[in-house]
Each structure stands twice: as structure tokens, then as C-alpha cells.
Design a protein around this motif. Structure first.
Motif, PDB file in Angstrom:
ATOM      1  N   UNK A 113      57.506  36.872 -76.678  1.00  0.00           N
ATOM      2  CA  UNK A 113      56.634  38.029 -76.469  1.00  0.00           C
ATOM      3  C   UNK A 113      55.713  37.802 -75.279  1.00  0.00           C
ATOM      4  N   UNK A 114      55.120  36.615 -75.191  1.00  0.00           N
ATOM      5  CA  UNK A 114      54.228  36.305 -74.063  1.00  0.00           C
ATOM      6  C   UNK A 114      54.981  36.367 -72.736  1.00  0.00           C
ATOM      7  N   UNK A 115      56.183  35.798 -72.717  1.00  0.00           N
ATOM      8  CA  UNK A 115      56.977  35.793 -71.491  1.00  0.00           C
ATOM      9  C   UNK A 115      57.363  37.211 -71.074  1.00  0.00           C
ATOM     10  N   UNK A 116      57.761  38.025 -72.035  1.00  0.00           N
ATOM     11  CA  UNK A 116      58.169  39.394 -71.729  1.00  0.00           C
ATOM     12  C   UNK A 116      57.004  40.197 -71.162  1.00  0.00           C
ATOM     13  N   UNK A 165      57.871  45.272 -71.751  1.00  0.00           N
ATOM     14  CA  UNK A 165      56.516  45.170 -72.287  1.00  0.00           C
ATOM     15  C   UNK A 165      56.470  45.660 -73.735  1.00  0.00           C
ATOM     16  N   UNK A 166      57.158  46.754 -74.018  1.00  0.00           N
ATOM     17  CA  UNK A 166      57.220  47.267 -75.393  1.00  0.00           C
ATOM     18  C   UNK A 166      57.933  46.276 -76.312  1.00  0.00           C
ATOM     19  N   UNK A 167      58.977  45.640 -75.793  1.00  0.00           N
ATOM     20  CA  UNK A 167      59.672  44.622 -76.587  1.00  0.00           C
ATOM     21  C   UNK A 167      58.727  43.478 -76.924  1.00  0.00           C
ATOM     22  N   UNK A 168      57.928  43.055 -75.943  1.00  0.00           N
ATOM     23  CA  UNK A 168      56.961  41.996 -76.188  1.00  0.00           C
ATOM     24  C   UNK A 168      55.918  42.397 -77.215  1.00  0.00           C
ATOM     25  N   UNK A 169      55.431  43.630 -77.135  1.00  0.00           N
ATOM     26  CA  UNK A 169      54.482  44.136 -78.127  1.00  0.00           C
ATOM     27  C   UNK A 169      55.088  44.092 -79.527  1.00  0.00           C
ATOM     28  N   UNK A 170      56.335  44.519 -79.634  1.00  0.00           N
ATOM     29  CA  UNK A 170      57.013  44.542 -80.928  1.00  0.00           C
ATOM     30  C   UNK A 170      57.146  43.141 -81.506  1.00  0.00           C
ATOM     31  N   UNK A 171      57.491  42.192 -80.652  1.00  0.00           N
ATOM     32  CA  UNK A 171      57.653  40.810 -81.130  1.00  0.00           C
ATOM     33  C   UNK A 171      56.322  40.192 -81.545  1.00  0.00           C
ATOM     34  N   UNK A 172      55.269  40.504 -80.809  1.00  0.00           N
ATOM     35  CA  UNK A 172      53.950  40.013 -81.203  1.00  0.00           C
ATOM     36  C   UNK A 172      53.568  40.539 -82.588  1.00  0.00           C
ATOM     37  N   UNK A 173      53.830  41.828 -82.832  1.00  0.00           N
ATOM     38  CA  UNK A 173      53.474  42.391 -84.117  1.00  0.00           C
ATOM     39  C   UNK A 173      54.348  41.818 -85.233  1.00  0.00           C
ATOM     40  N   UNK A 174      55.610  41.573 -84.929  1.00  0.00           N
ATOM     41  CA  UNK A 174      56.493  40.948 -85.930  1.00  0.00           C
ATOM     42  C   UNK A 174      55.975  39.569 -86.301  1.00  0.00           C
ATOM     43  N   UNK A 175      55.522  38.807 -85.296  1.00  0.00           N
ATOM     44  CA  UNK A 175      54.969  37.478 -85.565  1.00  0.00           C
ATOM     45  C   UNK A 175      53.705  37.583 -86.404  1.00  0.00           C
ATOM     46  N   UNK A 176      52.882  38.609 -86.136  1.00  0.00           N
ATOM     47  CA  UNK A 176      51.677  38.819 -86.938  1.00  0.00           C
ATOM     48  C   UNK A 176      52.040  39.091 -88.395  1.00  0.00           C
ATOM     49  N   UNK A 177      53.057  39.895 -88.611  1.00  0.00           N
ATOM     50  CA  UNK A 177      53.480  40.222 -89.977  1.00  0.00           C
ATOM     51  C   UNK A 177      53.972  38.973 -90.694  1.00  0.00           C
ATOM     52  N   UNK A 178      54.784  38.195 -90.006  1.00  0.00           N
ATOM     53  CA  UNK A 178      55.302  36.972 -90.620  1.00  0.00           C
ATOM     54  C   UNK A 178      54.189  35.974 -90.902  1.00  0.00           C
ATOM     55  N   UNK A 179      53.126  36.036 -90.123  1.00  0.00           N
ATOM     56  CA  UNK A 179      51.998  35.152 -90.353  1.00  0.00           C
ATOM     57  C   UNK A 179      51.305  35.405 -91.679  1.00  0.00           C
ATOM     58  N   UNK A 180      51.551  36.574 -92.261  1.00  0.00           N
ATOM     59  CA  UNK A 180      50.959  36.902 -93.542  1.00  0.00           C
ATOM     60  C   UNK A 180      51.808  36.505 -94.733  1.00  0.00           C
ATOM     61  N   UNK A 181      52.922  35.834 -94.481  1.00  0.00           N
ATOM     62  CA  UNK A 181      53.814  35.401 -95.562  1.00  0.00           C
ATOM     63  C   UNK A 181      53.688  33.885 -95.729  1.00  0.00           C
ATOM     64  N   UNK A 182      53.468  33.440 -96.955  1.00  0.00           N
ATOM     65  CA  UNK A 182      53.409  32.013 -97.257  1.00  0.00           C
ATOM     66  C   UNK A 182      54.811  31.541 -97.599  1.00  0.00           C
TER      67      UNK A 182
END
Length: 255
Positions: A113-116, A165-182
């Protein structure tokens, strides 16, 4: 070569033709790479999305187990999805913590996401500059029939930047969602037994990752559309310069 032989009332000056020839050569070759690389990246992201979908399906269909493993490396049948194991190697083990493959998956999503997004920012700025520079072509009759081609190249790349850029935004949000799973087996089983929404979070993350993959494929298609346009543009420059084109038509491998 004589300066007057390369320029005239309808043609750019020699220095401008040389600069344009450089662009037509190197950026055409550069774009042949970016007409394929995002598609390869999209395949990898689709694999990640399918891995998460498989885990979500598995967690939605089985009851959490309460194993007493004899070996801390025994596989957790209730948490492990065979498809996810095959695609990304995600294996939950009863005596271990979060699968390292999921740690890597989340890390890779954030890095990609950062690279994109950084690449998209650079490309968008470059296309703004190219758009401004292309204004000079309007003054030369020898390029009157290719103004659409040159500007379409810029617009395609500009749009590809926005898609990345939209792809990167989407991946960042996906990572945020996964961060909420133990993902630790003990914590995950406890959460699933309480009726947590962890599997639904995985579905959502997978959808965002899959969409990012689609956006990258669309960006590659736009860049690939430039191949013929660069070839025609380069041939016109070579003709005006009285020199052979840097890459004869049909000799390059399209990305």
C-alpha cells in the motif's frame, strides 16, 4: 546534423525533437514493464484475498475445538483452512501463536500500500508536468494529427496513477481491518465461541484486497494501451529528424 535540416516552420527545433525522441524511446520501454507488473501484483493479491476467504468460510462452518495437543506443533483442524494452507501456507498450530504467514501477509499489505501510494503521487505529478509540456506541440503542424495520441498517453498514465492510489488506500484499510482480529489460536477460539465478528472482518478485508487487485489490472490495461501510441509518436519524431526510429515498429515485446 545541420540544425536547419531538422527544423522548419512546421516542426519543433532539433533540441526539442531530441528530447521527444528520448521520451518516446525510454518511456515506451518503461511502460512495457508497467503494462505487466501490476497484473502480476494483482495475482498475488488475489491469492491473499482467497486465503482470507477460505479462513472466513472455515470459521463460519465449524465449532471451535478445545484440543489438548501432545505436540505443540499439531495443526489446528478447526482454524486451518486447506485452501489457505495451499495458497499462502497459513497453518494454525495448537501450541503456537499467530501463524507467521498471516504476520507476513499483513506486513506485505501495508508495504505494498505504501509503495503504491508513493508511486502514484510521483506519477500524477509527472503527468501534470507532461501535460503542461505537451502544450508546446500545439504550435507545430507536423504533430497536428498526433496531438490526441500524445495527450492520450498522458491521460492513460494519469488515470493509472489514480487507480494505483485507490488500490493502495484499499490495502491500507484491509490491513487496518485485519489488525482488529486476534489470530492467536487460544484467543481466536475464545472469540469465535462468543460469536465474534472475526470471520466477517476477514470477508471485508478480502473484498478490499480483491478490489485492489482489480484496480491494478485496470491500471496495467491503461498503460498497455499506450504501446501503439508511443510507437506512432516515435516514428513521426524519427521521420522529422531524418533518422531511424529507436525501435522499429513490431520489434518490441509488448507488456
Amino acid at each position: 546534423m545541420d540544425e536547419t535540416a531538422k527544423s522548419g516552420p512546421d516542426s519543433p527545433p532539433a533540441a526539442m525533437l531530441d528530447a521527444m525522441a528520448n521520451l518516446a524511446r525510454f518511456h515506451r520501454e518503461h511502460e512495457q514493464f508497467y503494462a505487466s507488473a501490476p497484473r502480476e501484483q494483482a495475482v498475488s493479491l488475489q491469492r491473499d484475498a482467497r486465503t482470507l476467504l477460505a479462513l472466513a468460510d472455515r470459521w463460519s462452518a465449524v465449532q471451535p475445538a478445545s484440543p489438548s495437543p501432545l505436540n505443540p506443533f499439531e495443526g489446528a483442524d478447526d482454524l486451518t483452512a486447506p485452501v489457505g494452507l495451499q495458497l499462502r501456507g497459513v497453518l494454525f498450530m495448537d501450541g503456537q501463536g499467530e501463524p507467521v504467514e498471516l504476520v507476513h501477509l499483513k506486513r506485505d499489505l501495508a508495504r505494498t500500500a505504501d509503495d503504491l501510494r508513493s508511486g502514484a503521487d510521483w506519477l500524477a505529478a509527472a503527468m501534470q508536468s507532461s501535460w503542461d509540456s505537451a502544450r508546446a506541440l500545439l504550435d507545430f503542424a507536423d504533430f497536428a494529427d498526433l496531438l490526441g495520441e500524445r495527450h492520450r498517453i498522458i491521460l492513460n498514465d494519469w488515470q493509472a496513477a489514480h487507480l494505483a492510489d485507490l488500490a493502495g488506500l484499499s490495502l491500507h484499510r484491509a490491513a487496518d481491518i485485519l489488525g482488529g482480529v486476534e489470530f492467536h489460536p487460544v484467543s481466536l477460539r475464545s472469540a469465535l465461541a462468543r460469536g465474534s465478528d472475526d470471520q466477517r472482518r476477514l470477508y471485508s478485508a478480502a473484498e478490499l484486497i480483491a478490489r485492489a487487485a482489480d484496480l491494478l489490472s485496470e491500471s496495467a490495461e491503461l498503460v498497455h494501451d499506450n504501446e501503439r501510441r508511443w510507437r506512432i509518436f516515435g516514428a513521426r519524431i524519427a521521420d522529422l529528424s531524418n533518422s531511424p526510429p529507436a525501435c522499429p515498429p513490431g520489434s518490441a515485446h509488448q507488456g
